[in-house]
Scaffold this motif. Structure first.
Motif, PDB file in Angstrom:
ATOM      1  N   PRO A  31       0.814  -1.217   0.000  1.00 18.28           N
ATOM      2  CA  PRO A  31       0.000   0.000   0.000  1.00 18.28           C
ATOM      3  C   PRO A  31       0.848   1.268   0.000  1.00 18.28           C
ATOM      4  CG  PRO A  31       0.050  -0.944   2.187  1.00 18.28           C
ATOM      5  CD  PRO A  31       0.776  -1.898   1.290  1.00 18.28           C
ATOM      6  N   ARG A  32       0.321   2.288  -0.646  1.00 22.39           N
ATOM      7  CA  ARG A  32       0.924   3.618  -0.573  1.00 22.39           C
ATOM      8  C   ARG A  32       0.318   4.352   0.622  1.00 22.39           C
ATOM      9  NH1 ARG A  32      -0.706   5.341  -6.473  1.00 22.39           N
ATOM     10  NH2 ARG A  32      -2.455   4.087  -5.772  1.00 22.39           N
ATOM     11  N   LEU A  33       1.013   5.352   1.095  1.00 22.71           N
ATOM     12  CA  LEU A  33       0.536   6.203   2.172  1.00 22.71           C
ATOM     13  C   LEU A  33      -0.548   7.119   1.617  1.00 22.71           C
ATOM     14  CD1 LEU A  33       1.049   7.300   5.126  1.00 22.71           C
ATOM     15  CD2 LEU A  33       2.523   8.993   4.023  1.00 22.71           C
ATOM     16  N   VAL A  34      -1.711   7.159   2.263  1.00 20.12           N
ATOM     17  CA  VAL A  34      -2.814   8.017   1.826  1.00 20.12           C
ATOM     18  C   VAL A  34      -2.869   9.222   2.761  1.00 20.12           C
ATOM     19  CG1 VAL A  34      -5.291   8.186   1.402  1.00 20.12           C
ATOM     20  CG2 VAL A  34      -4.091   6.028   0.952  1.00 20.12           C
ATOM     21  N   ILE A  35      -2.690  10.408   2.176  1.00 18.69           N
ATOM     22  CA  ILE A  35      -2.703  11.667   2.928  1.00 18.69           C
ATOM     23  C   ILE A  35      -3.861  12.506   2.420  1.00 18.69           C
ATOM     24  CG2 ILE A  35      -1.453  13.800   3.426  1.00 18.69           C
ATOM     25  CD1 ILE A  35       1.143  12.247   2.986  1.00 18.69           C
ATOM     26  N   GLN A  36      -4.608  13.083   3.363  1.00 21.39           N
ATOM     27  CA  GLN A  36      -5.703  13.981   2.997  1.00 21.39           C
ATOM     28  C   GLN A  36      -5.402  15.349   3.603  1.00 21.39           C
ATOM     29  OE1 GLN A  36      -9.615  12.336   3.753  1.00 21.39           O
ATOM     30  NE2 GLN A  36     -10.115  12.942   1.684  1.00 21.39           N
ATOM     31  N   PHE A  37      -5.702  16.405   2.845  1.00 19.75           N
ATOM     32  CA  PHE A  37      -5.399  17.773   3.248  1.00 19.75           C
ATOM     33  C   PHE A  37      -6.661  18.471   3.760  1.00 19.75           C
ATOM     34  CE2 PHE A  37      -2.158  16.532   0.267  1.00 19.75           C
ATOM     35  CZ  PHE A  37      -0.997  17.015   0.859  1.00 19.75           C
ATOM     36  N   TYR A  38      -6.474  19.301   4.812  1.00 20.78           N
ATOM     37  CA  TYR A  38      -7.590  19.986   5.456  1.00 20.78           C
ATOM     38  C   TYR A  38      -7.254  21.447   5.711  1.00 20.78           C
ATOM     39  CZ  TYR A  38      -9.529  15.373   6.399  1.00 20.78           C
ATOM     40  OH  TYR A  38     -10.036  14.102   6.263  1.00 20.78           O
ATOM     41  N   GLU A  39      -8.301  22.244   5.840  1.00 20.31           N
ATOM     42  CA  GLU A  39      -8.192  23.658   6.193  1.00 20.31           C
ATOM     43  C   GLU A  39      -7.799  23.765   7.664  1.00 20.31           C
ATOM     44  OE1 GLU A  39      -7.907  27.374   6.579  1.00 20.31           O
ATOM     45  OE2 GLU A  39      -8.621  26.796   4.591  1.00 20.31           O
ATOM     46  N   SER A  40      -6.691  24.424   7.974  1.00 20.31           N
ATOM     47  CA  SER A  40      -6.221  24.503   9.364  1.00 20.31           C
ATOM     48  C   SER A  40      -7.030  25.493  10.198  1.00 20.31           C
ATOM     49  CB  SER A  40      -4.742  24.882   9.419  1.00 20.31           C
ATOM     50  OG  SER A  40      -4.546  26.188   8.915  1.00 20.31           O
ATOM     51  N   LEU A  47     -12.186  19.548   4.175  1.00 16.40           N
ATOM     52  CA  LEU A  47     -11.220  19.224   3.125  1.00 16.40           C
ATOM     53  C   LEU A  47     -10.778  20.480   2.390  1.00 16.40           C
ATOM     54  CD1 LEU A  47     -12.679  15.994   1.476  1.00 16.40           C
ATOM     55  CD2 LEU A  47     -10.675  16.184   2.946  1.00 16.40           C
ATOM     56  N   LYS A  48      -9.491  20.498   2.038  1.00 17.75           N
ATOM     57  CA  LYS A  48      -8.941  21.634   1.313  1.00 17.75           C
ATOM     58  C   LYS A  48      -8.023  21.111   0.221  1.00 17.75           C
ATOM     59  CE  LYS A  48      -6.361  25.930   2.015  1.00 17.75           C
ATOM     60  NZ  LYS A  48      -5.670  26.752   3.024  1.00 17.75           N
ATOM     61  N   SER A  49      -8.219  21.586  -0.991  1.00  9.61           N
ATOM     62  CA  SER A  49      -7.374  21.159  -2.104  1.00  9.61           C
ATOM     63  C   SER A  49      -6.046  21.908  -2.095  1.00  9.61           C
ATOM     64  CB  SER A  49      -8.073  21.410  -3.441  1.00  9.61           C
ATOM     65  OG  SER A  49      -9.128  20.494  -3.598  1.00  9.61           O
ATOM     66  N   VAL A  50      -5.014  21.192  -2.447  1.00  9.79           N
ATOM     67  CA  VAL A  50      -3.690  21.762  -2.614  1.00  9.79           C
ATOM     68  C   VAL A  50      -3.481  21.952  -4.108  1.00  9.79           C
ATOM     69  CG1 VAL A  50      -1.227  21.396  -2.187  1.00  9.79           C
ATOM     70  CG2 VAL A  50      -2.901  20.403  -0.648  1.00  9.79           C
ATOM     71  N   THR A  51      -2.874  23.062  -4.501  1.00  9.88           N
ATOM     72  CA  THR A  51      -2.567  23.264  -5.909  1.00  9.88           C
ATOM     73  C   THR A  51      -1.058  23.426  -6.070  1.00  9.88           C
ATOM     74  OG1 THR A  51      -2.922  25.643  -5.687  1.00  9.88           O
ATOM     75  CG2 THR A  51      -4.778  24.341  -6.463  1.00  9.88           C
ATOM     76  N   ALA A  52      -0.544  22.890  -7.138  1.00  2.98           N
ATOM     77  CA  ALA A  52       0.871  23.005  -7.496  1.00  2.98           C
ATOM     78  C   ALA A  52       1.798  22.487  -6.398  1.00  2.98           C
ATOM     79  CB  ALA A  52       1.218  24.445  -7.863  1.00  2.98           C
ATOM     80  N   PHE A  65       1.201  17.554  -7.744  1.00  5.76           N
ATOM     81  CA  PHE A  65      -0.111  17.147  -7.275  1.00  5.76           C
ATOM     82  C   PHE A  65      -1.039  18.337  -7.123  1.00  5.76           C
ATOM     83  CE2 PHE A  65      -2.927  16.501  -3.617  1.00  5.76           C
ATOM     84  CZ  PHE A  65      -3.691  15.467  -4.114  1.00  5.76           C
ATOM     85  N   ASN A  66      -2.305  18.112  -7.460  1.00  9.08           N
ATOM     86  CA  ASN A  66      -3.412  19.039  -7.204  1.00  9.08           C
ATOM     87  C   ASN A  66      -4.557  18.209  -6.658  1.00  9.08           C
ATOM     88  OD1 ASN A  66      -2.346  21.543  -8.373  1.00  9.08           O
ATOM     89  ND2 ASN A  66      -2.483  20.459 -10.307  1.00  9.08           N
ATOM     90  N   GLY A  67      -5.173  18.636  -5.577  1.00 13.11           N
ATOM     91  CA  GLY A  67      -6.312  17.920  -5.024  1.00 13.11           C
ATOM     92  C   GLY A  67      -6.263  17.864  -3.512  1.00 13.11           C
ATOM     93  N   SER A  68      -7.194  17.139  -2.907  1.00 12.12           N
ATOM     94  CA  SER A  68      -7.267  17.066  -1.448  1.00 12.12           C
ATOM     95  C   SER A  68      -6.769  15.737  -0.895  1.00 12.12           C
ATOM     96  CB  SER A  68      -8.703  17.311  -0.975  1.00 12.12           C
ATOM     97  OG  SER A  68      -9.550  16.304  -1.475  1.00 12.12           O
ATOM     98  N   LYS A  69      -6.445  14.778  -1.773  1.00 15.65           N
ATOM     99  CA  LYS A  69      -5.953  13.480  -1.311  1.00 15.65           C
ATOM    100  C   LYS A  69      -4.827  13.030  -2.229  1.00 15.65           C
ATOM    101  CE  LYS A  69      -8.859  10.127  -0.085  1.00 15.65           C
ATOM    102  NZ  LYS A  69      -9.777   8.964  -0.202  1.00 15.65           N
ATOM    103  N   ILE A  70      -3.765  12.528  -1.619  1.00 14.47           N
ATOM    104  CA  ILE A  70      -2.618  12.051  -2.379  1.00 14.47           C
ATOM    105  C   ILE A  70      -2.199  10.682  -1.843  1.00 14.47           C
ATOM    106  CG2 ILE A  70      -0.944  13.247  -0.893  1.00 14.47           C
ATOM    107  CD1 ILE A  70       0.790  13.704  -3.382  1.00 14.47           C
ATOM    108  N   MET A  71      -1.741   9.821  -2.732  1.00 21.40           N
ATOM    109  CA  MET A  71      -1.205   8.511  -2.348  1.00 21.40           C
ATOM    110  C   MET A  71       0.245   8.462  -2.806  1.00 21.40           C
ATOM    111  SD  MET A  71      -4.315   5.833  -2.987  1.00 21.40           S
ATOM    112  CE  MET A  71      -4.834   6.323  -4.613  1.00 21.40           C
ATOM    113  N   ILE A  72       1.157   8.276  -1.844  1.00 22.69           N
ATOM    114  CA  ILE A  72       2.580   8.264  -2.168  1.00 22.69           C
ATOM    115  C   ILE A  72       3.251   7.053  -1.525  1.00 22.69           C
ATOM    116  CG2 ILE A  72       2.909  10.712  -2.638  1.00 22.69           C
ATOM    117  CD1 ILE A  72       3.593  11.209   0.192  1.00 22.69           C
TER     118      ILE A  72
END
Length: 163
Positions: A31-40, A47-52, A65-72
């Motif tokens: 499995p890859r690590l699943v990270i989700q981004f949020y408004e602090s 949920l908050k999207s990250v751009t660039a 990456f652009n979006g609110s969830k990334i798998m790395i």
């Protein structure tokens, strides 16, 4: 007669295959690590999207990456992975880049899947929530929470990042 013989050869040849001779695409792998981004600044998780976003694992992988969830991926040959998360790191303006360094420590467990699929690696994050982010004078990441330390699949969020 020849046709019957050829048919029998084909049937007997195929009957020698077992179901695990081919690794099914739906079989769970490392499995890859699943990270989700949020408004602090939000009082409850939003949920908050990250751009660039630029993500670099030195000597391993680089991605945009652009979006609110990334798998790395985590490194499978070591007990820690250092990530360089660069806000605005995938745009062309280098003057607005802000790099935060995250270090994830974990234990690894090799698990046999099948003859066709081989082995997969499972991870257990051992960091506390406070020792992941390297402090600097301008951290754009405000908080990190490990919500699921056992990485057994990619169906759930493992880490939440607030920015």
């Amino acid at each position: 007669m020849k046709k019957i013989f050829l048919l029998l050869v084909v049937v007997f040849s195929l009957s020698g295959c077992e179901k695990d001779d081919i690794c099914d695409a739906s079989t769970s792998t490392t499995p890859r690590l699943v990270i989700q981004f949020y408004e602090s600044a939000a009082p409850t998780p939003v949920l908050k999207s990250v751009t660039a976003l630029g993500v670099i694992v030195p000597g391993y992988t680089t991605m945009s990456f652009n979006g609110s969830k990334i798998m790395i991926p985590l490194q499978t040959n070591d007990d820690s992975t250092i990530f360089r998360f660069i806000q605005n790191g995938s745009d062309s303006d280098l003057t607005n880049d802000n790099e935060d360094i995250l270090t994830l420590n974990y234990t690894r467990k090799t698990v046999y899947v099948s003859r066709a699929c081989g082995y997969k690696m499972l991870f257990n994050l051992t960091n506390t929530n406070t020792n992941i982010l390297t402090p600097d004078s301008d951290n754009w990441i405000k908080n990190i929470i490990i919500v699921k330390p056992n990485l057994e699949n990619e169906n759930e969020v493992h880490v939440q990042i607030y920015y």
